[in-house]
Enzyme design. Sequence first.
Site, PDB file in Angstrom:
ATOM      1  N   GLU A  82       0.759  -1.417  -0.079  1.00  0.00           N
ATOM      2  CA  GLU A  82       0.040  -0.147  -0.099  1.00  0.00           C
ATOM      3  C   GLU A  82       1.159   1.216   0.043  1.00  0.00           C
ATOM      4  O   GLU A  82       1.799   1.296   1.020  1.00  0.00           O
ATOM      5  CB  GLU A  82      -0.853   0.115   1.231  1.00  0.00           C
ATOM      6  CG  GLU A  82      -2.038   1.067   1.180  1.00  0.00           C
ATOM      7  CD  GLU A  82      -2.947   1.086   2.269  1.00  0.00           C
ATOM      8  OE1 GLU A  82      -2.803   0.094   3.240  1.00  0.00           O
ATOM      9  OE2 GLU A  82      -3.986   1.767   2.220  1.00  0.00           O
ATOM     10  N   ASP A 304       4.184 -14.414  12.181  1.00  0.00           N
ATOM     11  CA  ASP A 304       2.873 -14.768  11.702  1.00  0.00           C
ATOM     12  C   ASP A 304       1.823 -13.697  11.794  1.00  0.00           C
ATOM     13  O   ASP A 304       1.265 -13.380  13.049  1.00  0.00           O
ATOM     14  CB  ASP A 304       2.664 -16.142  12.619  1.00  0.00           C
ATOM     15  CG  ASP A 304       1.192 -16.523  12.328  1.00  0.00           C
ATOM     16  OD1 ASP A 304       0.516 -16.020  11.740  1.00  0.00           O
ATOM     17  OD2 ASP A 304       1.078 -17.749  12.907  1.00  0.00           O
TER      18      ASP A 304
HETATM   19  P1  HMG Z   1       3.700  15.703   3.990  1.00  0.00           P
HETATM   20  O1  HMG Z   1       3.301  16.435   5.278  1.00  0.00           O
HETATM   21  O2  HMG Z   1       3.206  16.140   2.598  1.00  0.00           O
HETATM   22  O3  HMG Z   1       5.099  15.280   3.853  1.00  0.00           O
HETATM   23  O4  HMG Z   1       3.149  14.306   4.280  1.00  0.00           O
HETATM   24  P2  HMG Z   1       6.616  16.285   3.860  1.00  0.00           P
HETATM   25  O5  HMG Z   1       6.937  16.180   2.284  1.00  0.00           O
HETATM   26  O6  HMG Z   1       6.420  17.246   4.731  1.00  0.00           O
HETATM   27  O7  HMG Z   1       7.453  15.111   4.708  1.00  0.00           O
HETATM   28  C1  HMG Z   1       7.411  14.794   6.041  1.00  0.00           C
HETATM   29  C2  HMG Z   1       8.084  13.598   6.236  1.00  0.00           C
HETATM   30  O8  HMG Z   1       7.436  12.381   5.705  1.00  0.00           O
HETATM   31  C3  HMG Z   1       9.442  13.287   5.319  1.00  0.00           C
HETATM   32  O9  HMG Z   1      10.355  13.994   6.196  1.00  0.00           O
HETATM   33  C4  HMG Z   1       9.453  11.913   5.272  1.00  0.00           C
HETATM   34  O10 HMG Z   1      10.137  11.162   6.526  1.00  0.00           O
HETATM   35  C5  HMG Z   1       8.114  11.381   5.212  1.00  0.00           C
HETATM   36  P3  HMG Z   1      11.907  14.196   5.494  1.00  0.00           P
HETATM   37  O11 HMG Z   1      12.621  13.267   5.372  1.00  0.00           O
HETATM   38  O12 HMG Z   1      11.212  14.981   4.242  1.00  0.00           O
HETATM   39  O13 HMG Z   1      12.382  15.226   6.418  1.00  0.00           O
HETATM   40  N1  HMG Z   1       7.744  11.415   3.677  1.00  0.00           N
HETATM   41  C6  HMG Z   1       8.116  10.288   2.750  1.00  0.00           C
HETATM   42  N2  HMG Z   1       8.723   9.250   3.128  1.00  0.00           N
HETATM   43  C7  HMG Z   1       9.140   8.488   1.976  1.00  0.00           C
HETATM   44  N3  HMG Z   1       8.641   8.604   0.576  1.00  0.00           N
HETATM   45  C8  HMG Z   1       7.985   9.574   0.474  1.00  0.00           C
HETATM   46  C9  HMG Z   1       7.630  10.654   1.535  1.00  0.00           C
HETATM   47  N4  HMG Z   1       6.874  11.762   1.797  1.00  0.00           N
HETATM   48  C10 HMG Z   1       6.948  12.311   2.872  1.00  0.00           C
HETATM   49  N5  HMG Z   1       7.488   9.892  -0.677  1.00  0.00           N
HETATM   50  C11 HMG Z   1       2.545  12.095   4.226  1.00  0.00           C
HETATM   51  C12 HMG Z   1       3.021  13.334   3.215  1.00  0.00           C
HETATM   52  C13 HMG Z   1       2.264  10.866   3.008  1.00  0.00           C
HETATM   53  C14 HMG Z   1       3.671  11.359   4.878  1.00  0.00           C
HETATM   54  C15 HMG Z   1       1.172  12.327   5.144  1.00  0.00           C
HETATM   55  O14 HMG Z   1       0.226  12.903   4.258  1.00  0.00           O
HETATM   56  C16 HMG Z   1       1.134  11.331   5.887  1.00  0.00           C
HETATM   57  O15 HMG Z   1       1.380  10.997   6.747  1.00  0.00           O
HETATM   58  N6  HMG Z   1      -0.412  10.793   5.093  1.00  0.00           N
HETATM   59  C17 HMG Z   1      -0.947   9.554   6.159  1.00  0.00           C
HETATM   60  C18 HMG Z   1      -0.974   8.519   5.082  1.00  0.00           C
HETATM   61  C19 HMG Z   1      -1.362   7.277   5.397  1.00  0.00           C
HETATM   62  O16 HMG Z   1      -1.671   7.095   6.817  1.00  0.00           O
HETATM   63  N7  HMG Z   1      -1.435   6.161   4.683  1.00  0.00           N
HETATM   64  C20 HMG Z   1      -1.890   4.919   5.010  1.00  0.00           C
HETATM   65  C21 HMG Z   1      -3.050   4.554   4.130  1.00  0.00           C
HETATM   66  S1  HMG Z   1      -4.498   5.117   4.501  1.00  0.00           S
HETATM   67  C22 HMG Z   1      -5.183   3.879   5.455  1.00  0.00           C
HETATM   68  O17 HMG Z   1      -5.057   2.797   5.274  1.00  0.00           O
HETATM   69  C23 HMG Z   1      -5.414   3.979   7.228  1.00  0.00           C
HETATM   70  C24 HMG Z   1      -6.608   4.887   7.315  1.00  0.00           C
HETATM   71  O18 HMG Z   1      -7.847   4.523   6.862  1.00  0.00           O
HETATM   72  C25 HMG Z   1      -6.614   4.825   8.849  1.00  0.00           C
HETATM   73  C26 HMG Z   1      -7.430   5.614   9.475  1.00  0.00           C
HETATM   74  O19 HMG Z   1      -8.676   5.896   9.060  1.00  0.00           O
HETATM   75  O20 HMG Z   1      -7.176   6.152  10.828  1.00  0.00           O
HETATM   76  C27 HMG Z   1      -6.287   6.313   7.055  1.00  0.00           C
END
Ligand code: HMG
Length: 459
Positions: A82, A304
């Site tokens: 994912e 597991d």
């Molecule tokens: P952002 O604020 O746009 O990120 O967040 P940023 O560009 O400011 O970067 C912050 C840090 O995030 C970076 O620090 C990295 O550590 C990391 P830096 O290294 O720049 O100092 N980061 C990345 N690491 C690897 N590859 C990348 C990358 N971009 C940032 N491309 C972010 C962007 C996606 C991190 C943020 O929007 C986020 O945390 N979103 C949450 C996403 C999530 O939870 N996804 C899971 C799938 S959804 C789900 O299944 C669960 C859910 O239903 C659960 C629930 O409802 O509670 C949501």
Amino acid sequence: MNKENFAGFYKKSIAERQRIAAREFAMNDSEKTLLTKEGPLPFEVANRLIENVIGTYPLPMGLATNFVIDGKDYIVPFVLEEPSVVAAASNGAKLSCGFTTKADDPIMIGQVQLVSENPSENVIGTSNGNPAGSPSTASNGNVTNAALKIVTAKKELLEFLKTVDPILVKFGGGPKDLISTVLKTERGEMIEVQLLVDVRDAMGANAINTMLEKLAPKLEELTGMDARLKIISNLAIYRKASATTVWTKEMLNESTKGEVKGEEIIERILDAYAFAVATPFRATTHNKGVMNGIDAVVIATGNDFRAIEAGAHAYACYQRNYTPLTKYYKNKNGDLVGEIELPLALGLVGGATKIHPMAQLSLKILGVKTAQELARVIASVGLSQNFAALRAIVTAGIQSGHMKLHAKNIAVQAGATEKEIDEVAQRMVEAREVNQGKAESILKEIRGNAPPKGKMIIS
Ligand code: HMG
């Protein structure tokens, strides 16, 4: 496909099975290559892990960064399909003040079910209308007496069990306790014997199940009852790990570049948490967010994940309604405190952990020395993951971060070539419309209806 051609499939070599599968499912050359190309998991190892092997199935492996746990830096391998999960976990860890953790001793529970050989002795009522014996709503006494006999013989039974696994005992583990309880079930009274075993760095299923099968005849002799189920419990309530951390207002403020104030993000996360406590429909999704990271590390380390999932969700409703696995509140500075606690039955020895070369590599990257240390890392990952999802949901919404990273997949699905993927993804995110229809219309615009150049990527 002719199912007769799969008779005795397990007796064939991998190559023979591949040939049969290729023929029966009319595979073309590239599909045959998918099946026969060996990856980091050698076929002969895969063949020892499961049955009827025809190939291996790779998943992406990524590294989550920024984890400081009990003052030590960790880079954490994730294996999952994912988008945005690795980024989110890294983000949650980056914004935190570091994690403080605890792990219980590795005590697992094994169960023996004792049923009376004379069915009438089990019967406590006829609520299901099945007149299997004389109806009574009270304990019939025999089963209770049998349970008491087990309690009396506990010391001697535990001494015997130490001889079953002397190696475990030598390393400081082994049988620790025996608890016997009379259960009133819809089939009458039964005894549940719980054997508690310190399994050290193993997940414990093999050690426990072996001990239970040796214990069973002794229990039968002692009680005159029939020992039926003899199996580990995946609700490992004595083997929990917990983690806690703080996210400060200032860090949270910075995370949205002041767009949403840190104090406001905290209030919204607390509302989101209260919502999850109040309704299992939200608690389930909340916990799915926790398990995004936990499962990814459990899989990376060859553990597991079905056992961990079953245990986590059972723990989420253990003696109460289904609730979140994490907890949030404000400290006296008004910063956000996050906590997680869940059972984590993980091993460093045995099973896929020991023989899957990628699991070994994951453990090397993690640098953990004990199963308890692994559990402490994984608990921190679960908390970070959950926080990052909540922070995103209560600010820009999950789509902006998640879909930003997922947009490339959608672009590929719409037929974008390698050169087109980034542009299509970027334009979908800017339009805040990430779906296949939008990707196709952007592609049309880019190409001006010209046929695509370059190699197509089949996803
Ligand atoms: P952002 O604020 O746009 O990120 O967040 P940023 O560009 O400011 O970067 C912050 C840090 O995030 C970076 O620090 C990295 O550590 C990391 P830096 O290294 O720049 O100092 N980061 C990345 N690491 C690897 N590859 C990348 C990358 N971009 C940032 N491309 C972010 C962007 C996606 C991190 C943020 O929007 C986020 O945390 N979103 C949450 C996403 C999530 O939870 N996804 C899971 C799938 S959804 C789900 O299944 C669960 C859910 O239903 C659960 C629930 O409802 O509670 C949501």
